[in-house]
Design a protein around this motif. Structure first.
Motif, short mmCIF file in Angstrom:
data_model
loop_
_atom_site.label_atom_id
_atom_site.label_comp_id
_atom_site.label_asym_id
_atom_site.label_seq_id
_atom_site.Cartn_x
_atom_site.Cartn_y
_atom_site.Cartn_z
N LEU A 132 14.81 -0.45 -10.27
CA LEU A 132 14.55 -1.82 -9.82
C LEU A 132 13.20 -2.32 -10.32
O LEU A 132 12.76 -3.41 -9.95
CB LEU A 132 14.58 -1.88 -8.29
CG LEU A 132 15.88 -1.40 -7.63
CD1 LEU A 132 15.75 -1.41 -6.12
CD2 LEU A 132 17.05 -2.26 -8.07
N GLY A 133 12.55 -1.50 -11.15
CA GLY A 133 11.25 -1.90 -11.69
C GLY A 133 10.08 -1.61 -10.77
O GLY A 133 8.99 -2.13 -10.97
N ILE A 134 10.30 -0.76 -9.76
CA ILE A 134 9.25 -0.44 -8.80
C ILE A 134 8.69 0.94 -9.09
O ILE A 134 9.45 1.92 -9.20
CB ILE A 134 9.78 -0.49 -7.36
CG1 ILE A 134 10.28 -1.90 -7.03
CG2 ILE A 134 8.71 -0.06 -6.37
CD1 ILE A 134 10.98 -2.00 -5.70
N THR A 135 7.38 1.03 -9.23
CA THR A 135 6.68 2.30 -9.44
C THR A 135 5.96 2.69 -8.15
O THR A 135 5.39 1.83 -7.47
CB THR A 135 5.66 2.19 -10.58
OG1 THR A 135 6.36 2.02 -11.82
CG2 THR A 135 4.78 3.43 -10.68
N LEU A 136 5.99 3.97 -7.81
CA LEU A 136 5.19 4.48 -6.70
C LEU A 136 3.80 4.74 -7.26
O LEU A 136 3.57 5.69 -8.01
CB LEU A 136 5.80 5.76 -6.13
CG LEU A 136 7.27 5.66 -5.69
CD1 LEU A 136 7.72 6.99 -5.10
CD2 LEU A 136 7.48 4.52 -4.71
N GLU A 137 2.86 3.86 -6.94
CA GLU A 137 1.55 3.87 -7.57
C GLU A 137 0.65 4.98 -7.04
O GLU A 137 0.76 5.39 -5.87
CB GLU A 137 0.86 2.52 -7.38
CG GLU A 137 1.64 1.32 -7.89
CD GLU A 137 1.64 1.23 -9.40
OE1 GLU A 137 0.92 2.00 -10.06
OE2 GLU A 137 2.36 0.36 -9.93
N ALA A 138 -0.25 5.45 -7.88
CA ALA A 138 -1.29 6.38 -7.44
C ALA A 138 -2.06 5.76 -6.29
O ALA A 138 -2.39 4.56 -6.31
CB ALA A 138 -2.23 6.71 -8.59
N ARG A 166 0.82 -1.22 0.00
CA ARG A 166 0.00 0.00 0.00
C ARG A 166 0.85 1.26 0.00
O ARG A 166 0.31 2.37 0.00
CB ARG A 166 -0.94 0.02 1.21
CG ARG A 166 -1.92 -1.13 1.27
CD ARG A 166 -2.70 -1.32 -0.03
NE ARG A 166 -3.40 -0.13 -0.43
CZ ARG A 166 -4.66 0.15 -0.07
NH1 ARG A 166 -5.34 -0.69 0.68
NH2 ARG A 166 -5.23 1.26 -0.48
N GLY A 167 2.16 1.10 0.00
CA GLY A 167 3.02 2.28 -0.04
C GLY A 167 4.46 1.92 0.24
O GLY A 167 4.85 0.75 0.26
N HIS A 168 5.25 2.97 0.45
CA HIS A 168 6.68 2.81 0.72
C HIS A 168 7.10 3.80 1.81
O HIS A 168 6.42 4.80 2.05
CB HIS A 168 7.51 3.07 -0.53
CG HIS A 168 7.39 2.00 -1.56
ND1 HIS A 168 6.33 1.92 -2.44
CD2 HIS A 168 8.21 0.95 -1.86
CE1 HIS A 168 6.50 0.87 -3.23
NE2 HIS A 168 7.62 0.28 -2.90
N LYS A 169 8.21 3.50 2.43
CA LYS A 169 8.78 4.41 3.41
C LYS A 169 10.20 4.75 3.00
O LYS A 169 10.93 3.90 2.46
CB LYS A 169 8.78 3.78 4.80
CG LYS A 169 9.60 2.51 4.91
CD LYS A 169 9.94 2.16 6.35
CE LYS A 169 11.01 3.06 6.93
NZ LYS A 169 11.45 2.67 8.28
N VAL A 170 10.56 5.99 3.27
CA VAL A 170 11.95 6.41 3.18
C VAL A 170 12.45 6.48 4.61
O VAL A 170 11.84 7.13 5.46
CB VAL A 170 12.11 7.78 2.50
CG1 VAL A 170 13.58 8.08 2.26
CG2 VAL A 170 11.34 7.83 1.19
N LEU A 221 -0.33 9.81 -2.93
CA LEU A 221 -0.14 10.19 -4.33
C LEU A 221 -1.44 10.12 -5.12
O LEU A 221 -2.26 9.22 -4.93
CB LEU A 221 0.90 9.27 -4.99
CG LEU A 221 2.29 9.20 -4.34
CD1 LEU A 221 3.21 8.32 -5.18
CD2 LEU A 221 2.89 10.59 -4.19
N LYS A 222 -1.61 11.09 -6.03
CA LYS A 222 -2.74 11.04 -6.96
C LYS A 222 -2.30 10.57 -8.34
O LYS A 222 -3.13 10.20 -9.16
CB LYS A 222 -3.40 12.42 -7.07
CG LYS A 222 -2.50 13.54 -7.58
CD LYS A 222 -3.22 14.87 -7.54
CE LYS A 222 -2.29 16.02 -7.92
NZ LYS A 222 -2.96 17.34 -7.79
#
Length: 271
Positions: free
Chosen positions: A224-230, A58-62, A113-114
């Motif tokens: 790495l092929g990872i997108t931050l999705e809407a 459902r998301g990512h963290k920095v 993100l939208k």
């Protein structure tokens, strides 16, 4: 030189989640483990979690974006981790502290993100146009590594020491912040633990600005092929040093212009 088997290391970390028994630092037994190896370990766990519909990302963290957090954990650069649906807790419900091994809590600004972001090549302008709104947030970090004896490679392999997330319920657009005369860089935060002030910080602690942290993340995971999705929740790094928590504790972070968020922990059943 010890051969690195990302799948085998991932299994030991997954077992630590299940039985809440931390493991010795991975870099003790694999001193040659690179960051690429560590991220491979992290992705093995993510593939296990998302396999057969067990969980959804459902998301990512920095993580480790601030100098104070880098000093606290003895590392020298940011990292990132994945946030799955079972990591999110509601403000109104008690958080089961027994789910964690050695939890600490961090106040952070979260973006929702939208529009999707795919690096490399993402700019601050791209990031600005992709953010729907910001929220006050608390991240629960936890370590499957015994006594938090971690190097950067250890925490990366351990999904950036992710544990849980509590989101506030006061969405604010970036344009609303600007209209209020506020800046993401200078937004102040005060953290109360058990009614006592335990830390203060500002948004700029996260790589100079939460937007910079978002750009770093998109450009780091993109190759790495990872997108931050809407629709993704992006946690952008703590503004103060992490605060240890235990059963019965209550922690509130109040951000200027964003409101507050509170995490309440249930008493431990292991007494």
């Amino acid at each position: 030189m010890t051969q690195i088997d990302p799948g085998l290391i991932a299994k030991s970390l997954l077992a630590a989640y299940d039985d809440r028994e931390p493991i010795v630092p991975i870099t003790d037994t694999h001193p040659d483990m690179t960051l690429d190896d560590a991220y491979a370990v992290q992705l093995h766990q993510v593939r296990y979690w998302t396999g057969a519909g067990r969980r959804r990302v459902r998301g990512h963290k920095v993580g480790l974006t601030s100098a104070v957090m880098q000093r606290q954990l003895g590392v020298d650069q940011p990292d990132y981790g994945h946030l799955t649906d079972d990591m999110f807790y509601l403000e109104s419900l008690l958080i089961p502290v027994d789910r964690f091994i050695s939890p600490k809590i961090e106040p952070e600004i979260a973006f929702v993100l939208k529009k999707s972001l795919t690096g490399p090549g993402v700019t601050v302008a791209d990031a600005l146009s992709a953010v729907d709104y910001a929220l006050p947030a608390l991240e629960i970090i936890d370590s499957r590594i015994r006594d938090w004896k971690i190097t950067l490679a250890d925490t990366v392999a351990d999904n950036a020491s992710s544990g849980g997330v509590v989101l506030g319920s006061t969405p604010v657009t970036l344009s609303q912040l600007t209209q209020s005369g506020l800046s993401l860089r200078t937004i102040g935060c005060v953290v109360h633990h058990g009614g006592q002030v335990v830390g203060t910080g500002a948004g700029g602690a996260a790589l100079g600005s939460p937007l910079s942290a978002l750009v770093w993340l998109a450009n780091t995971v993109g190759p790495l092929g990872i997108t931050l999705e809407a629709g993704s929740v992006i946690m952008l790094g703590s503004v103060i040093a992490a605060v240890p928590v235990a059963g019965g504790d209550s922690v509130t972070a109040t951000f200027a212009g964003l409101g507050s968020v509170t995490a309440n922990f249930a008493e431990s059943k292991e007494k």
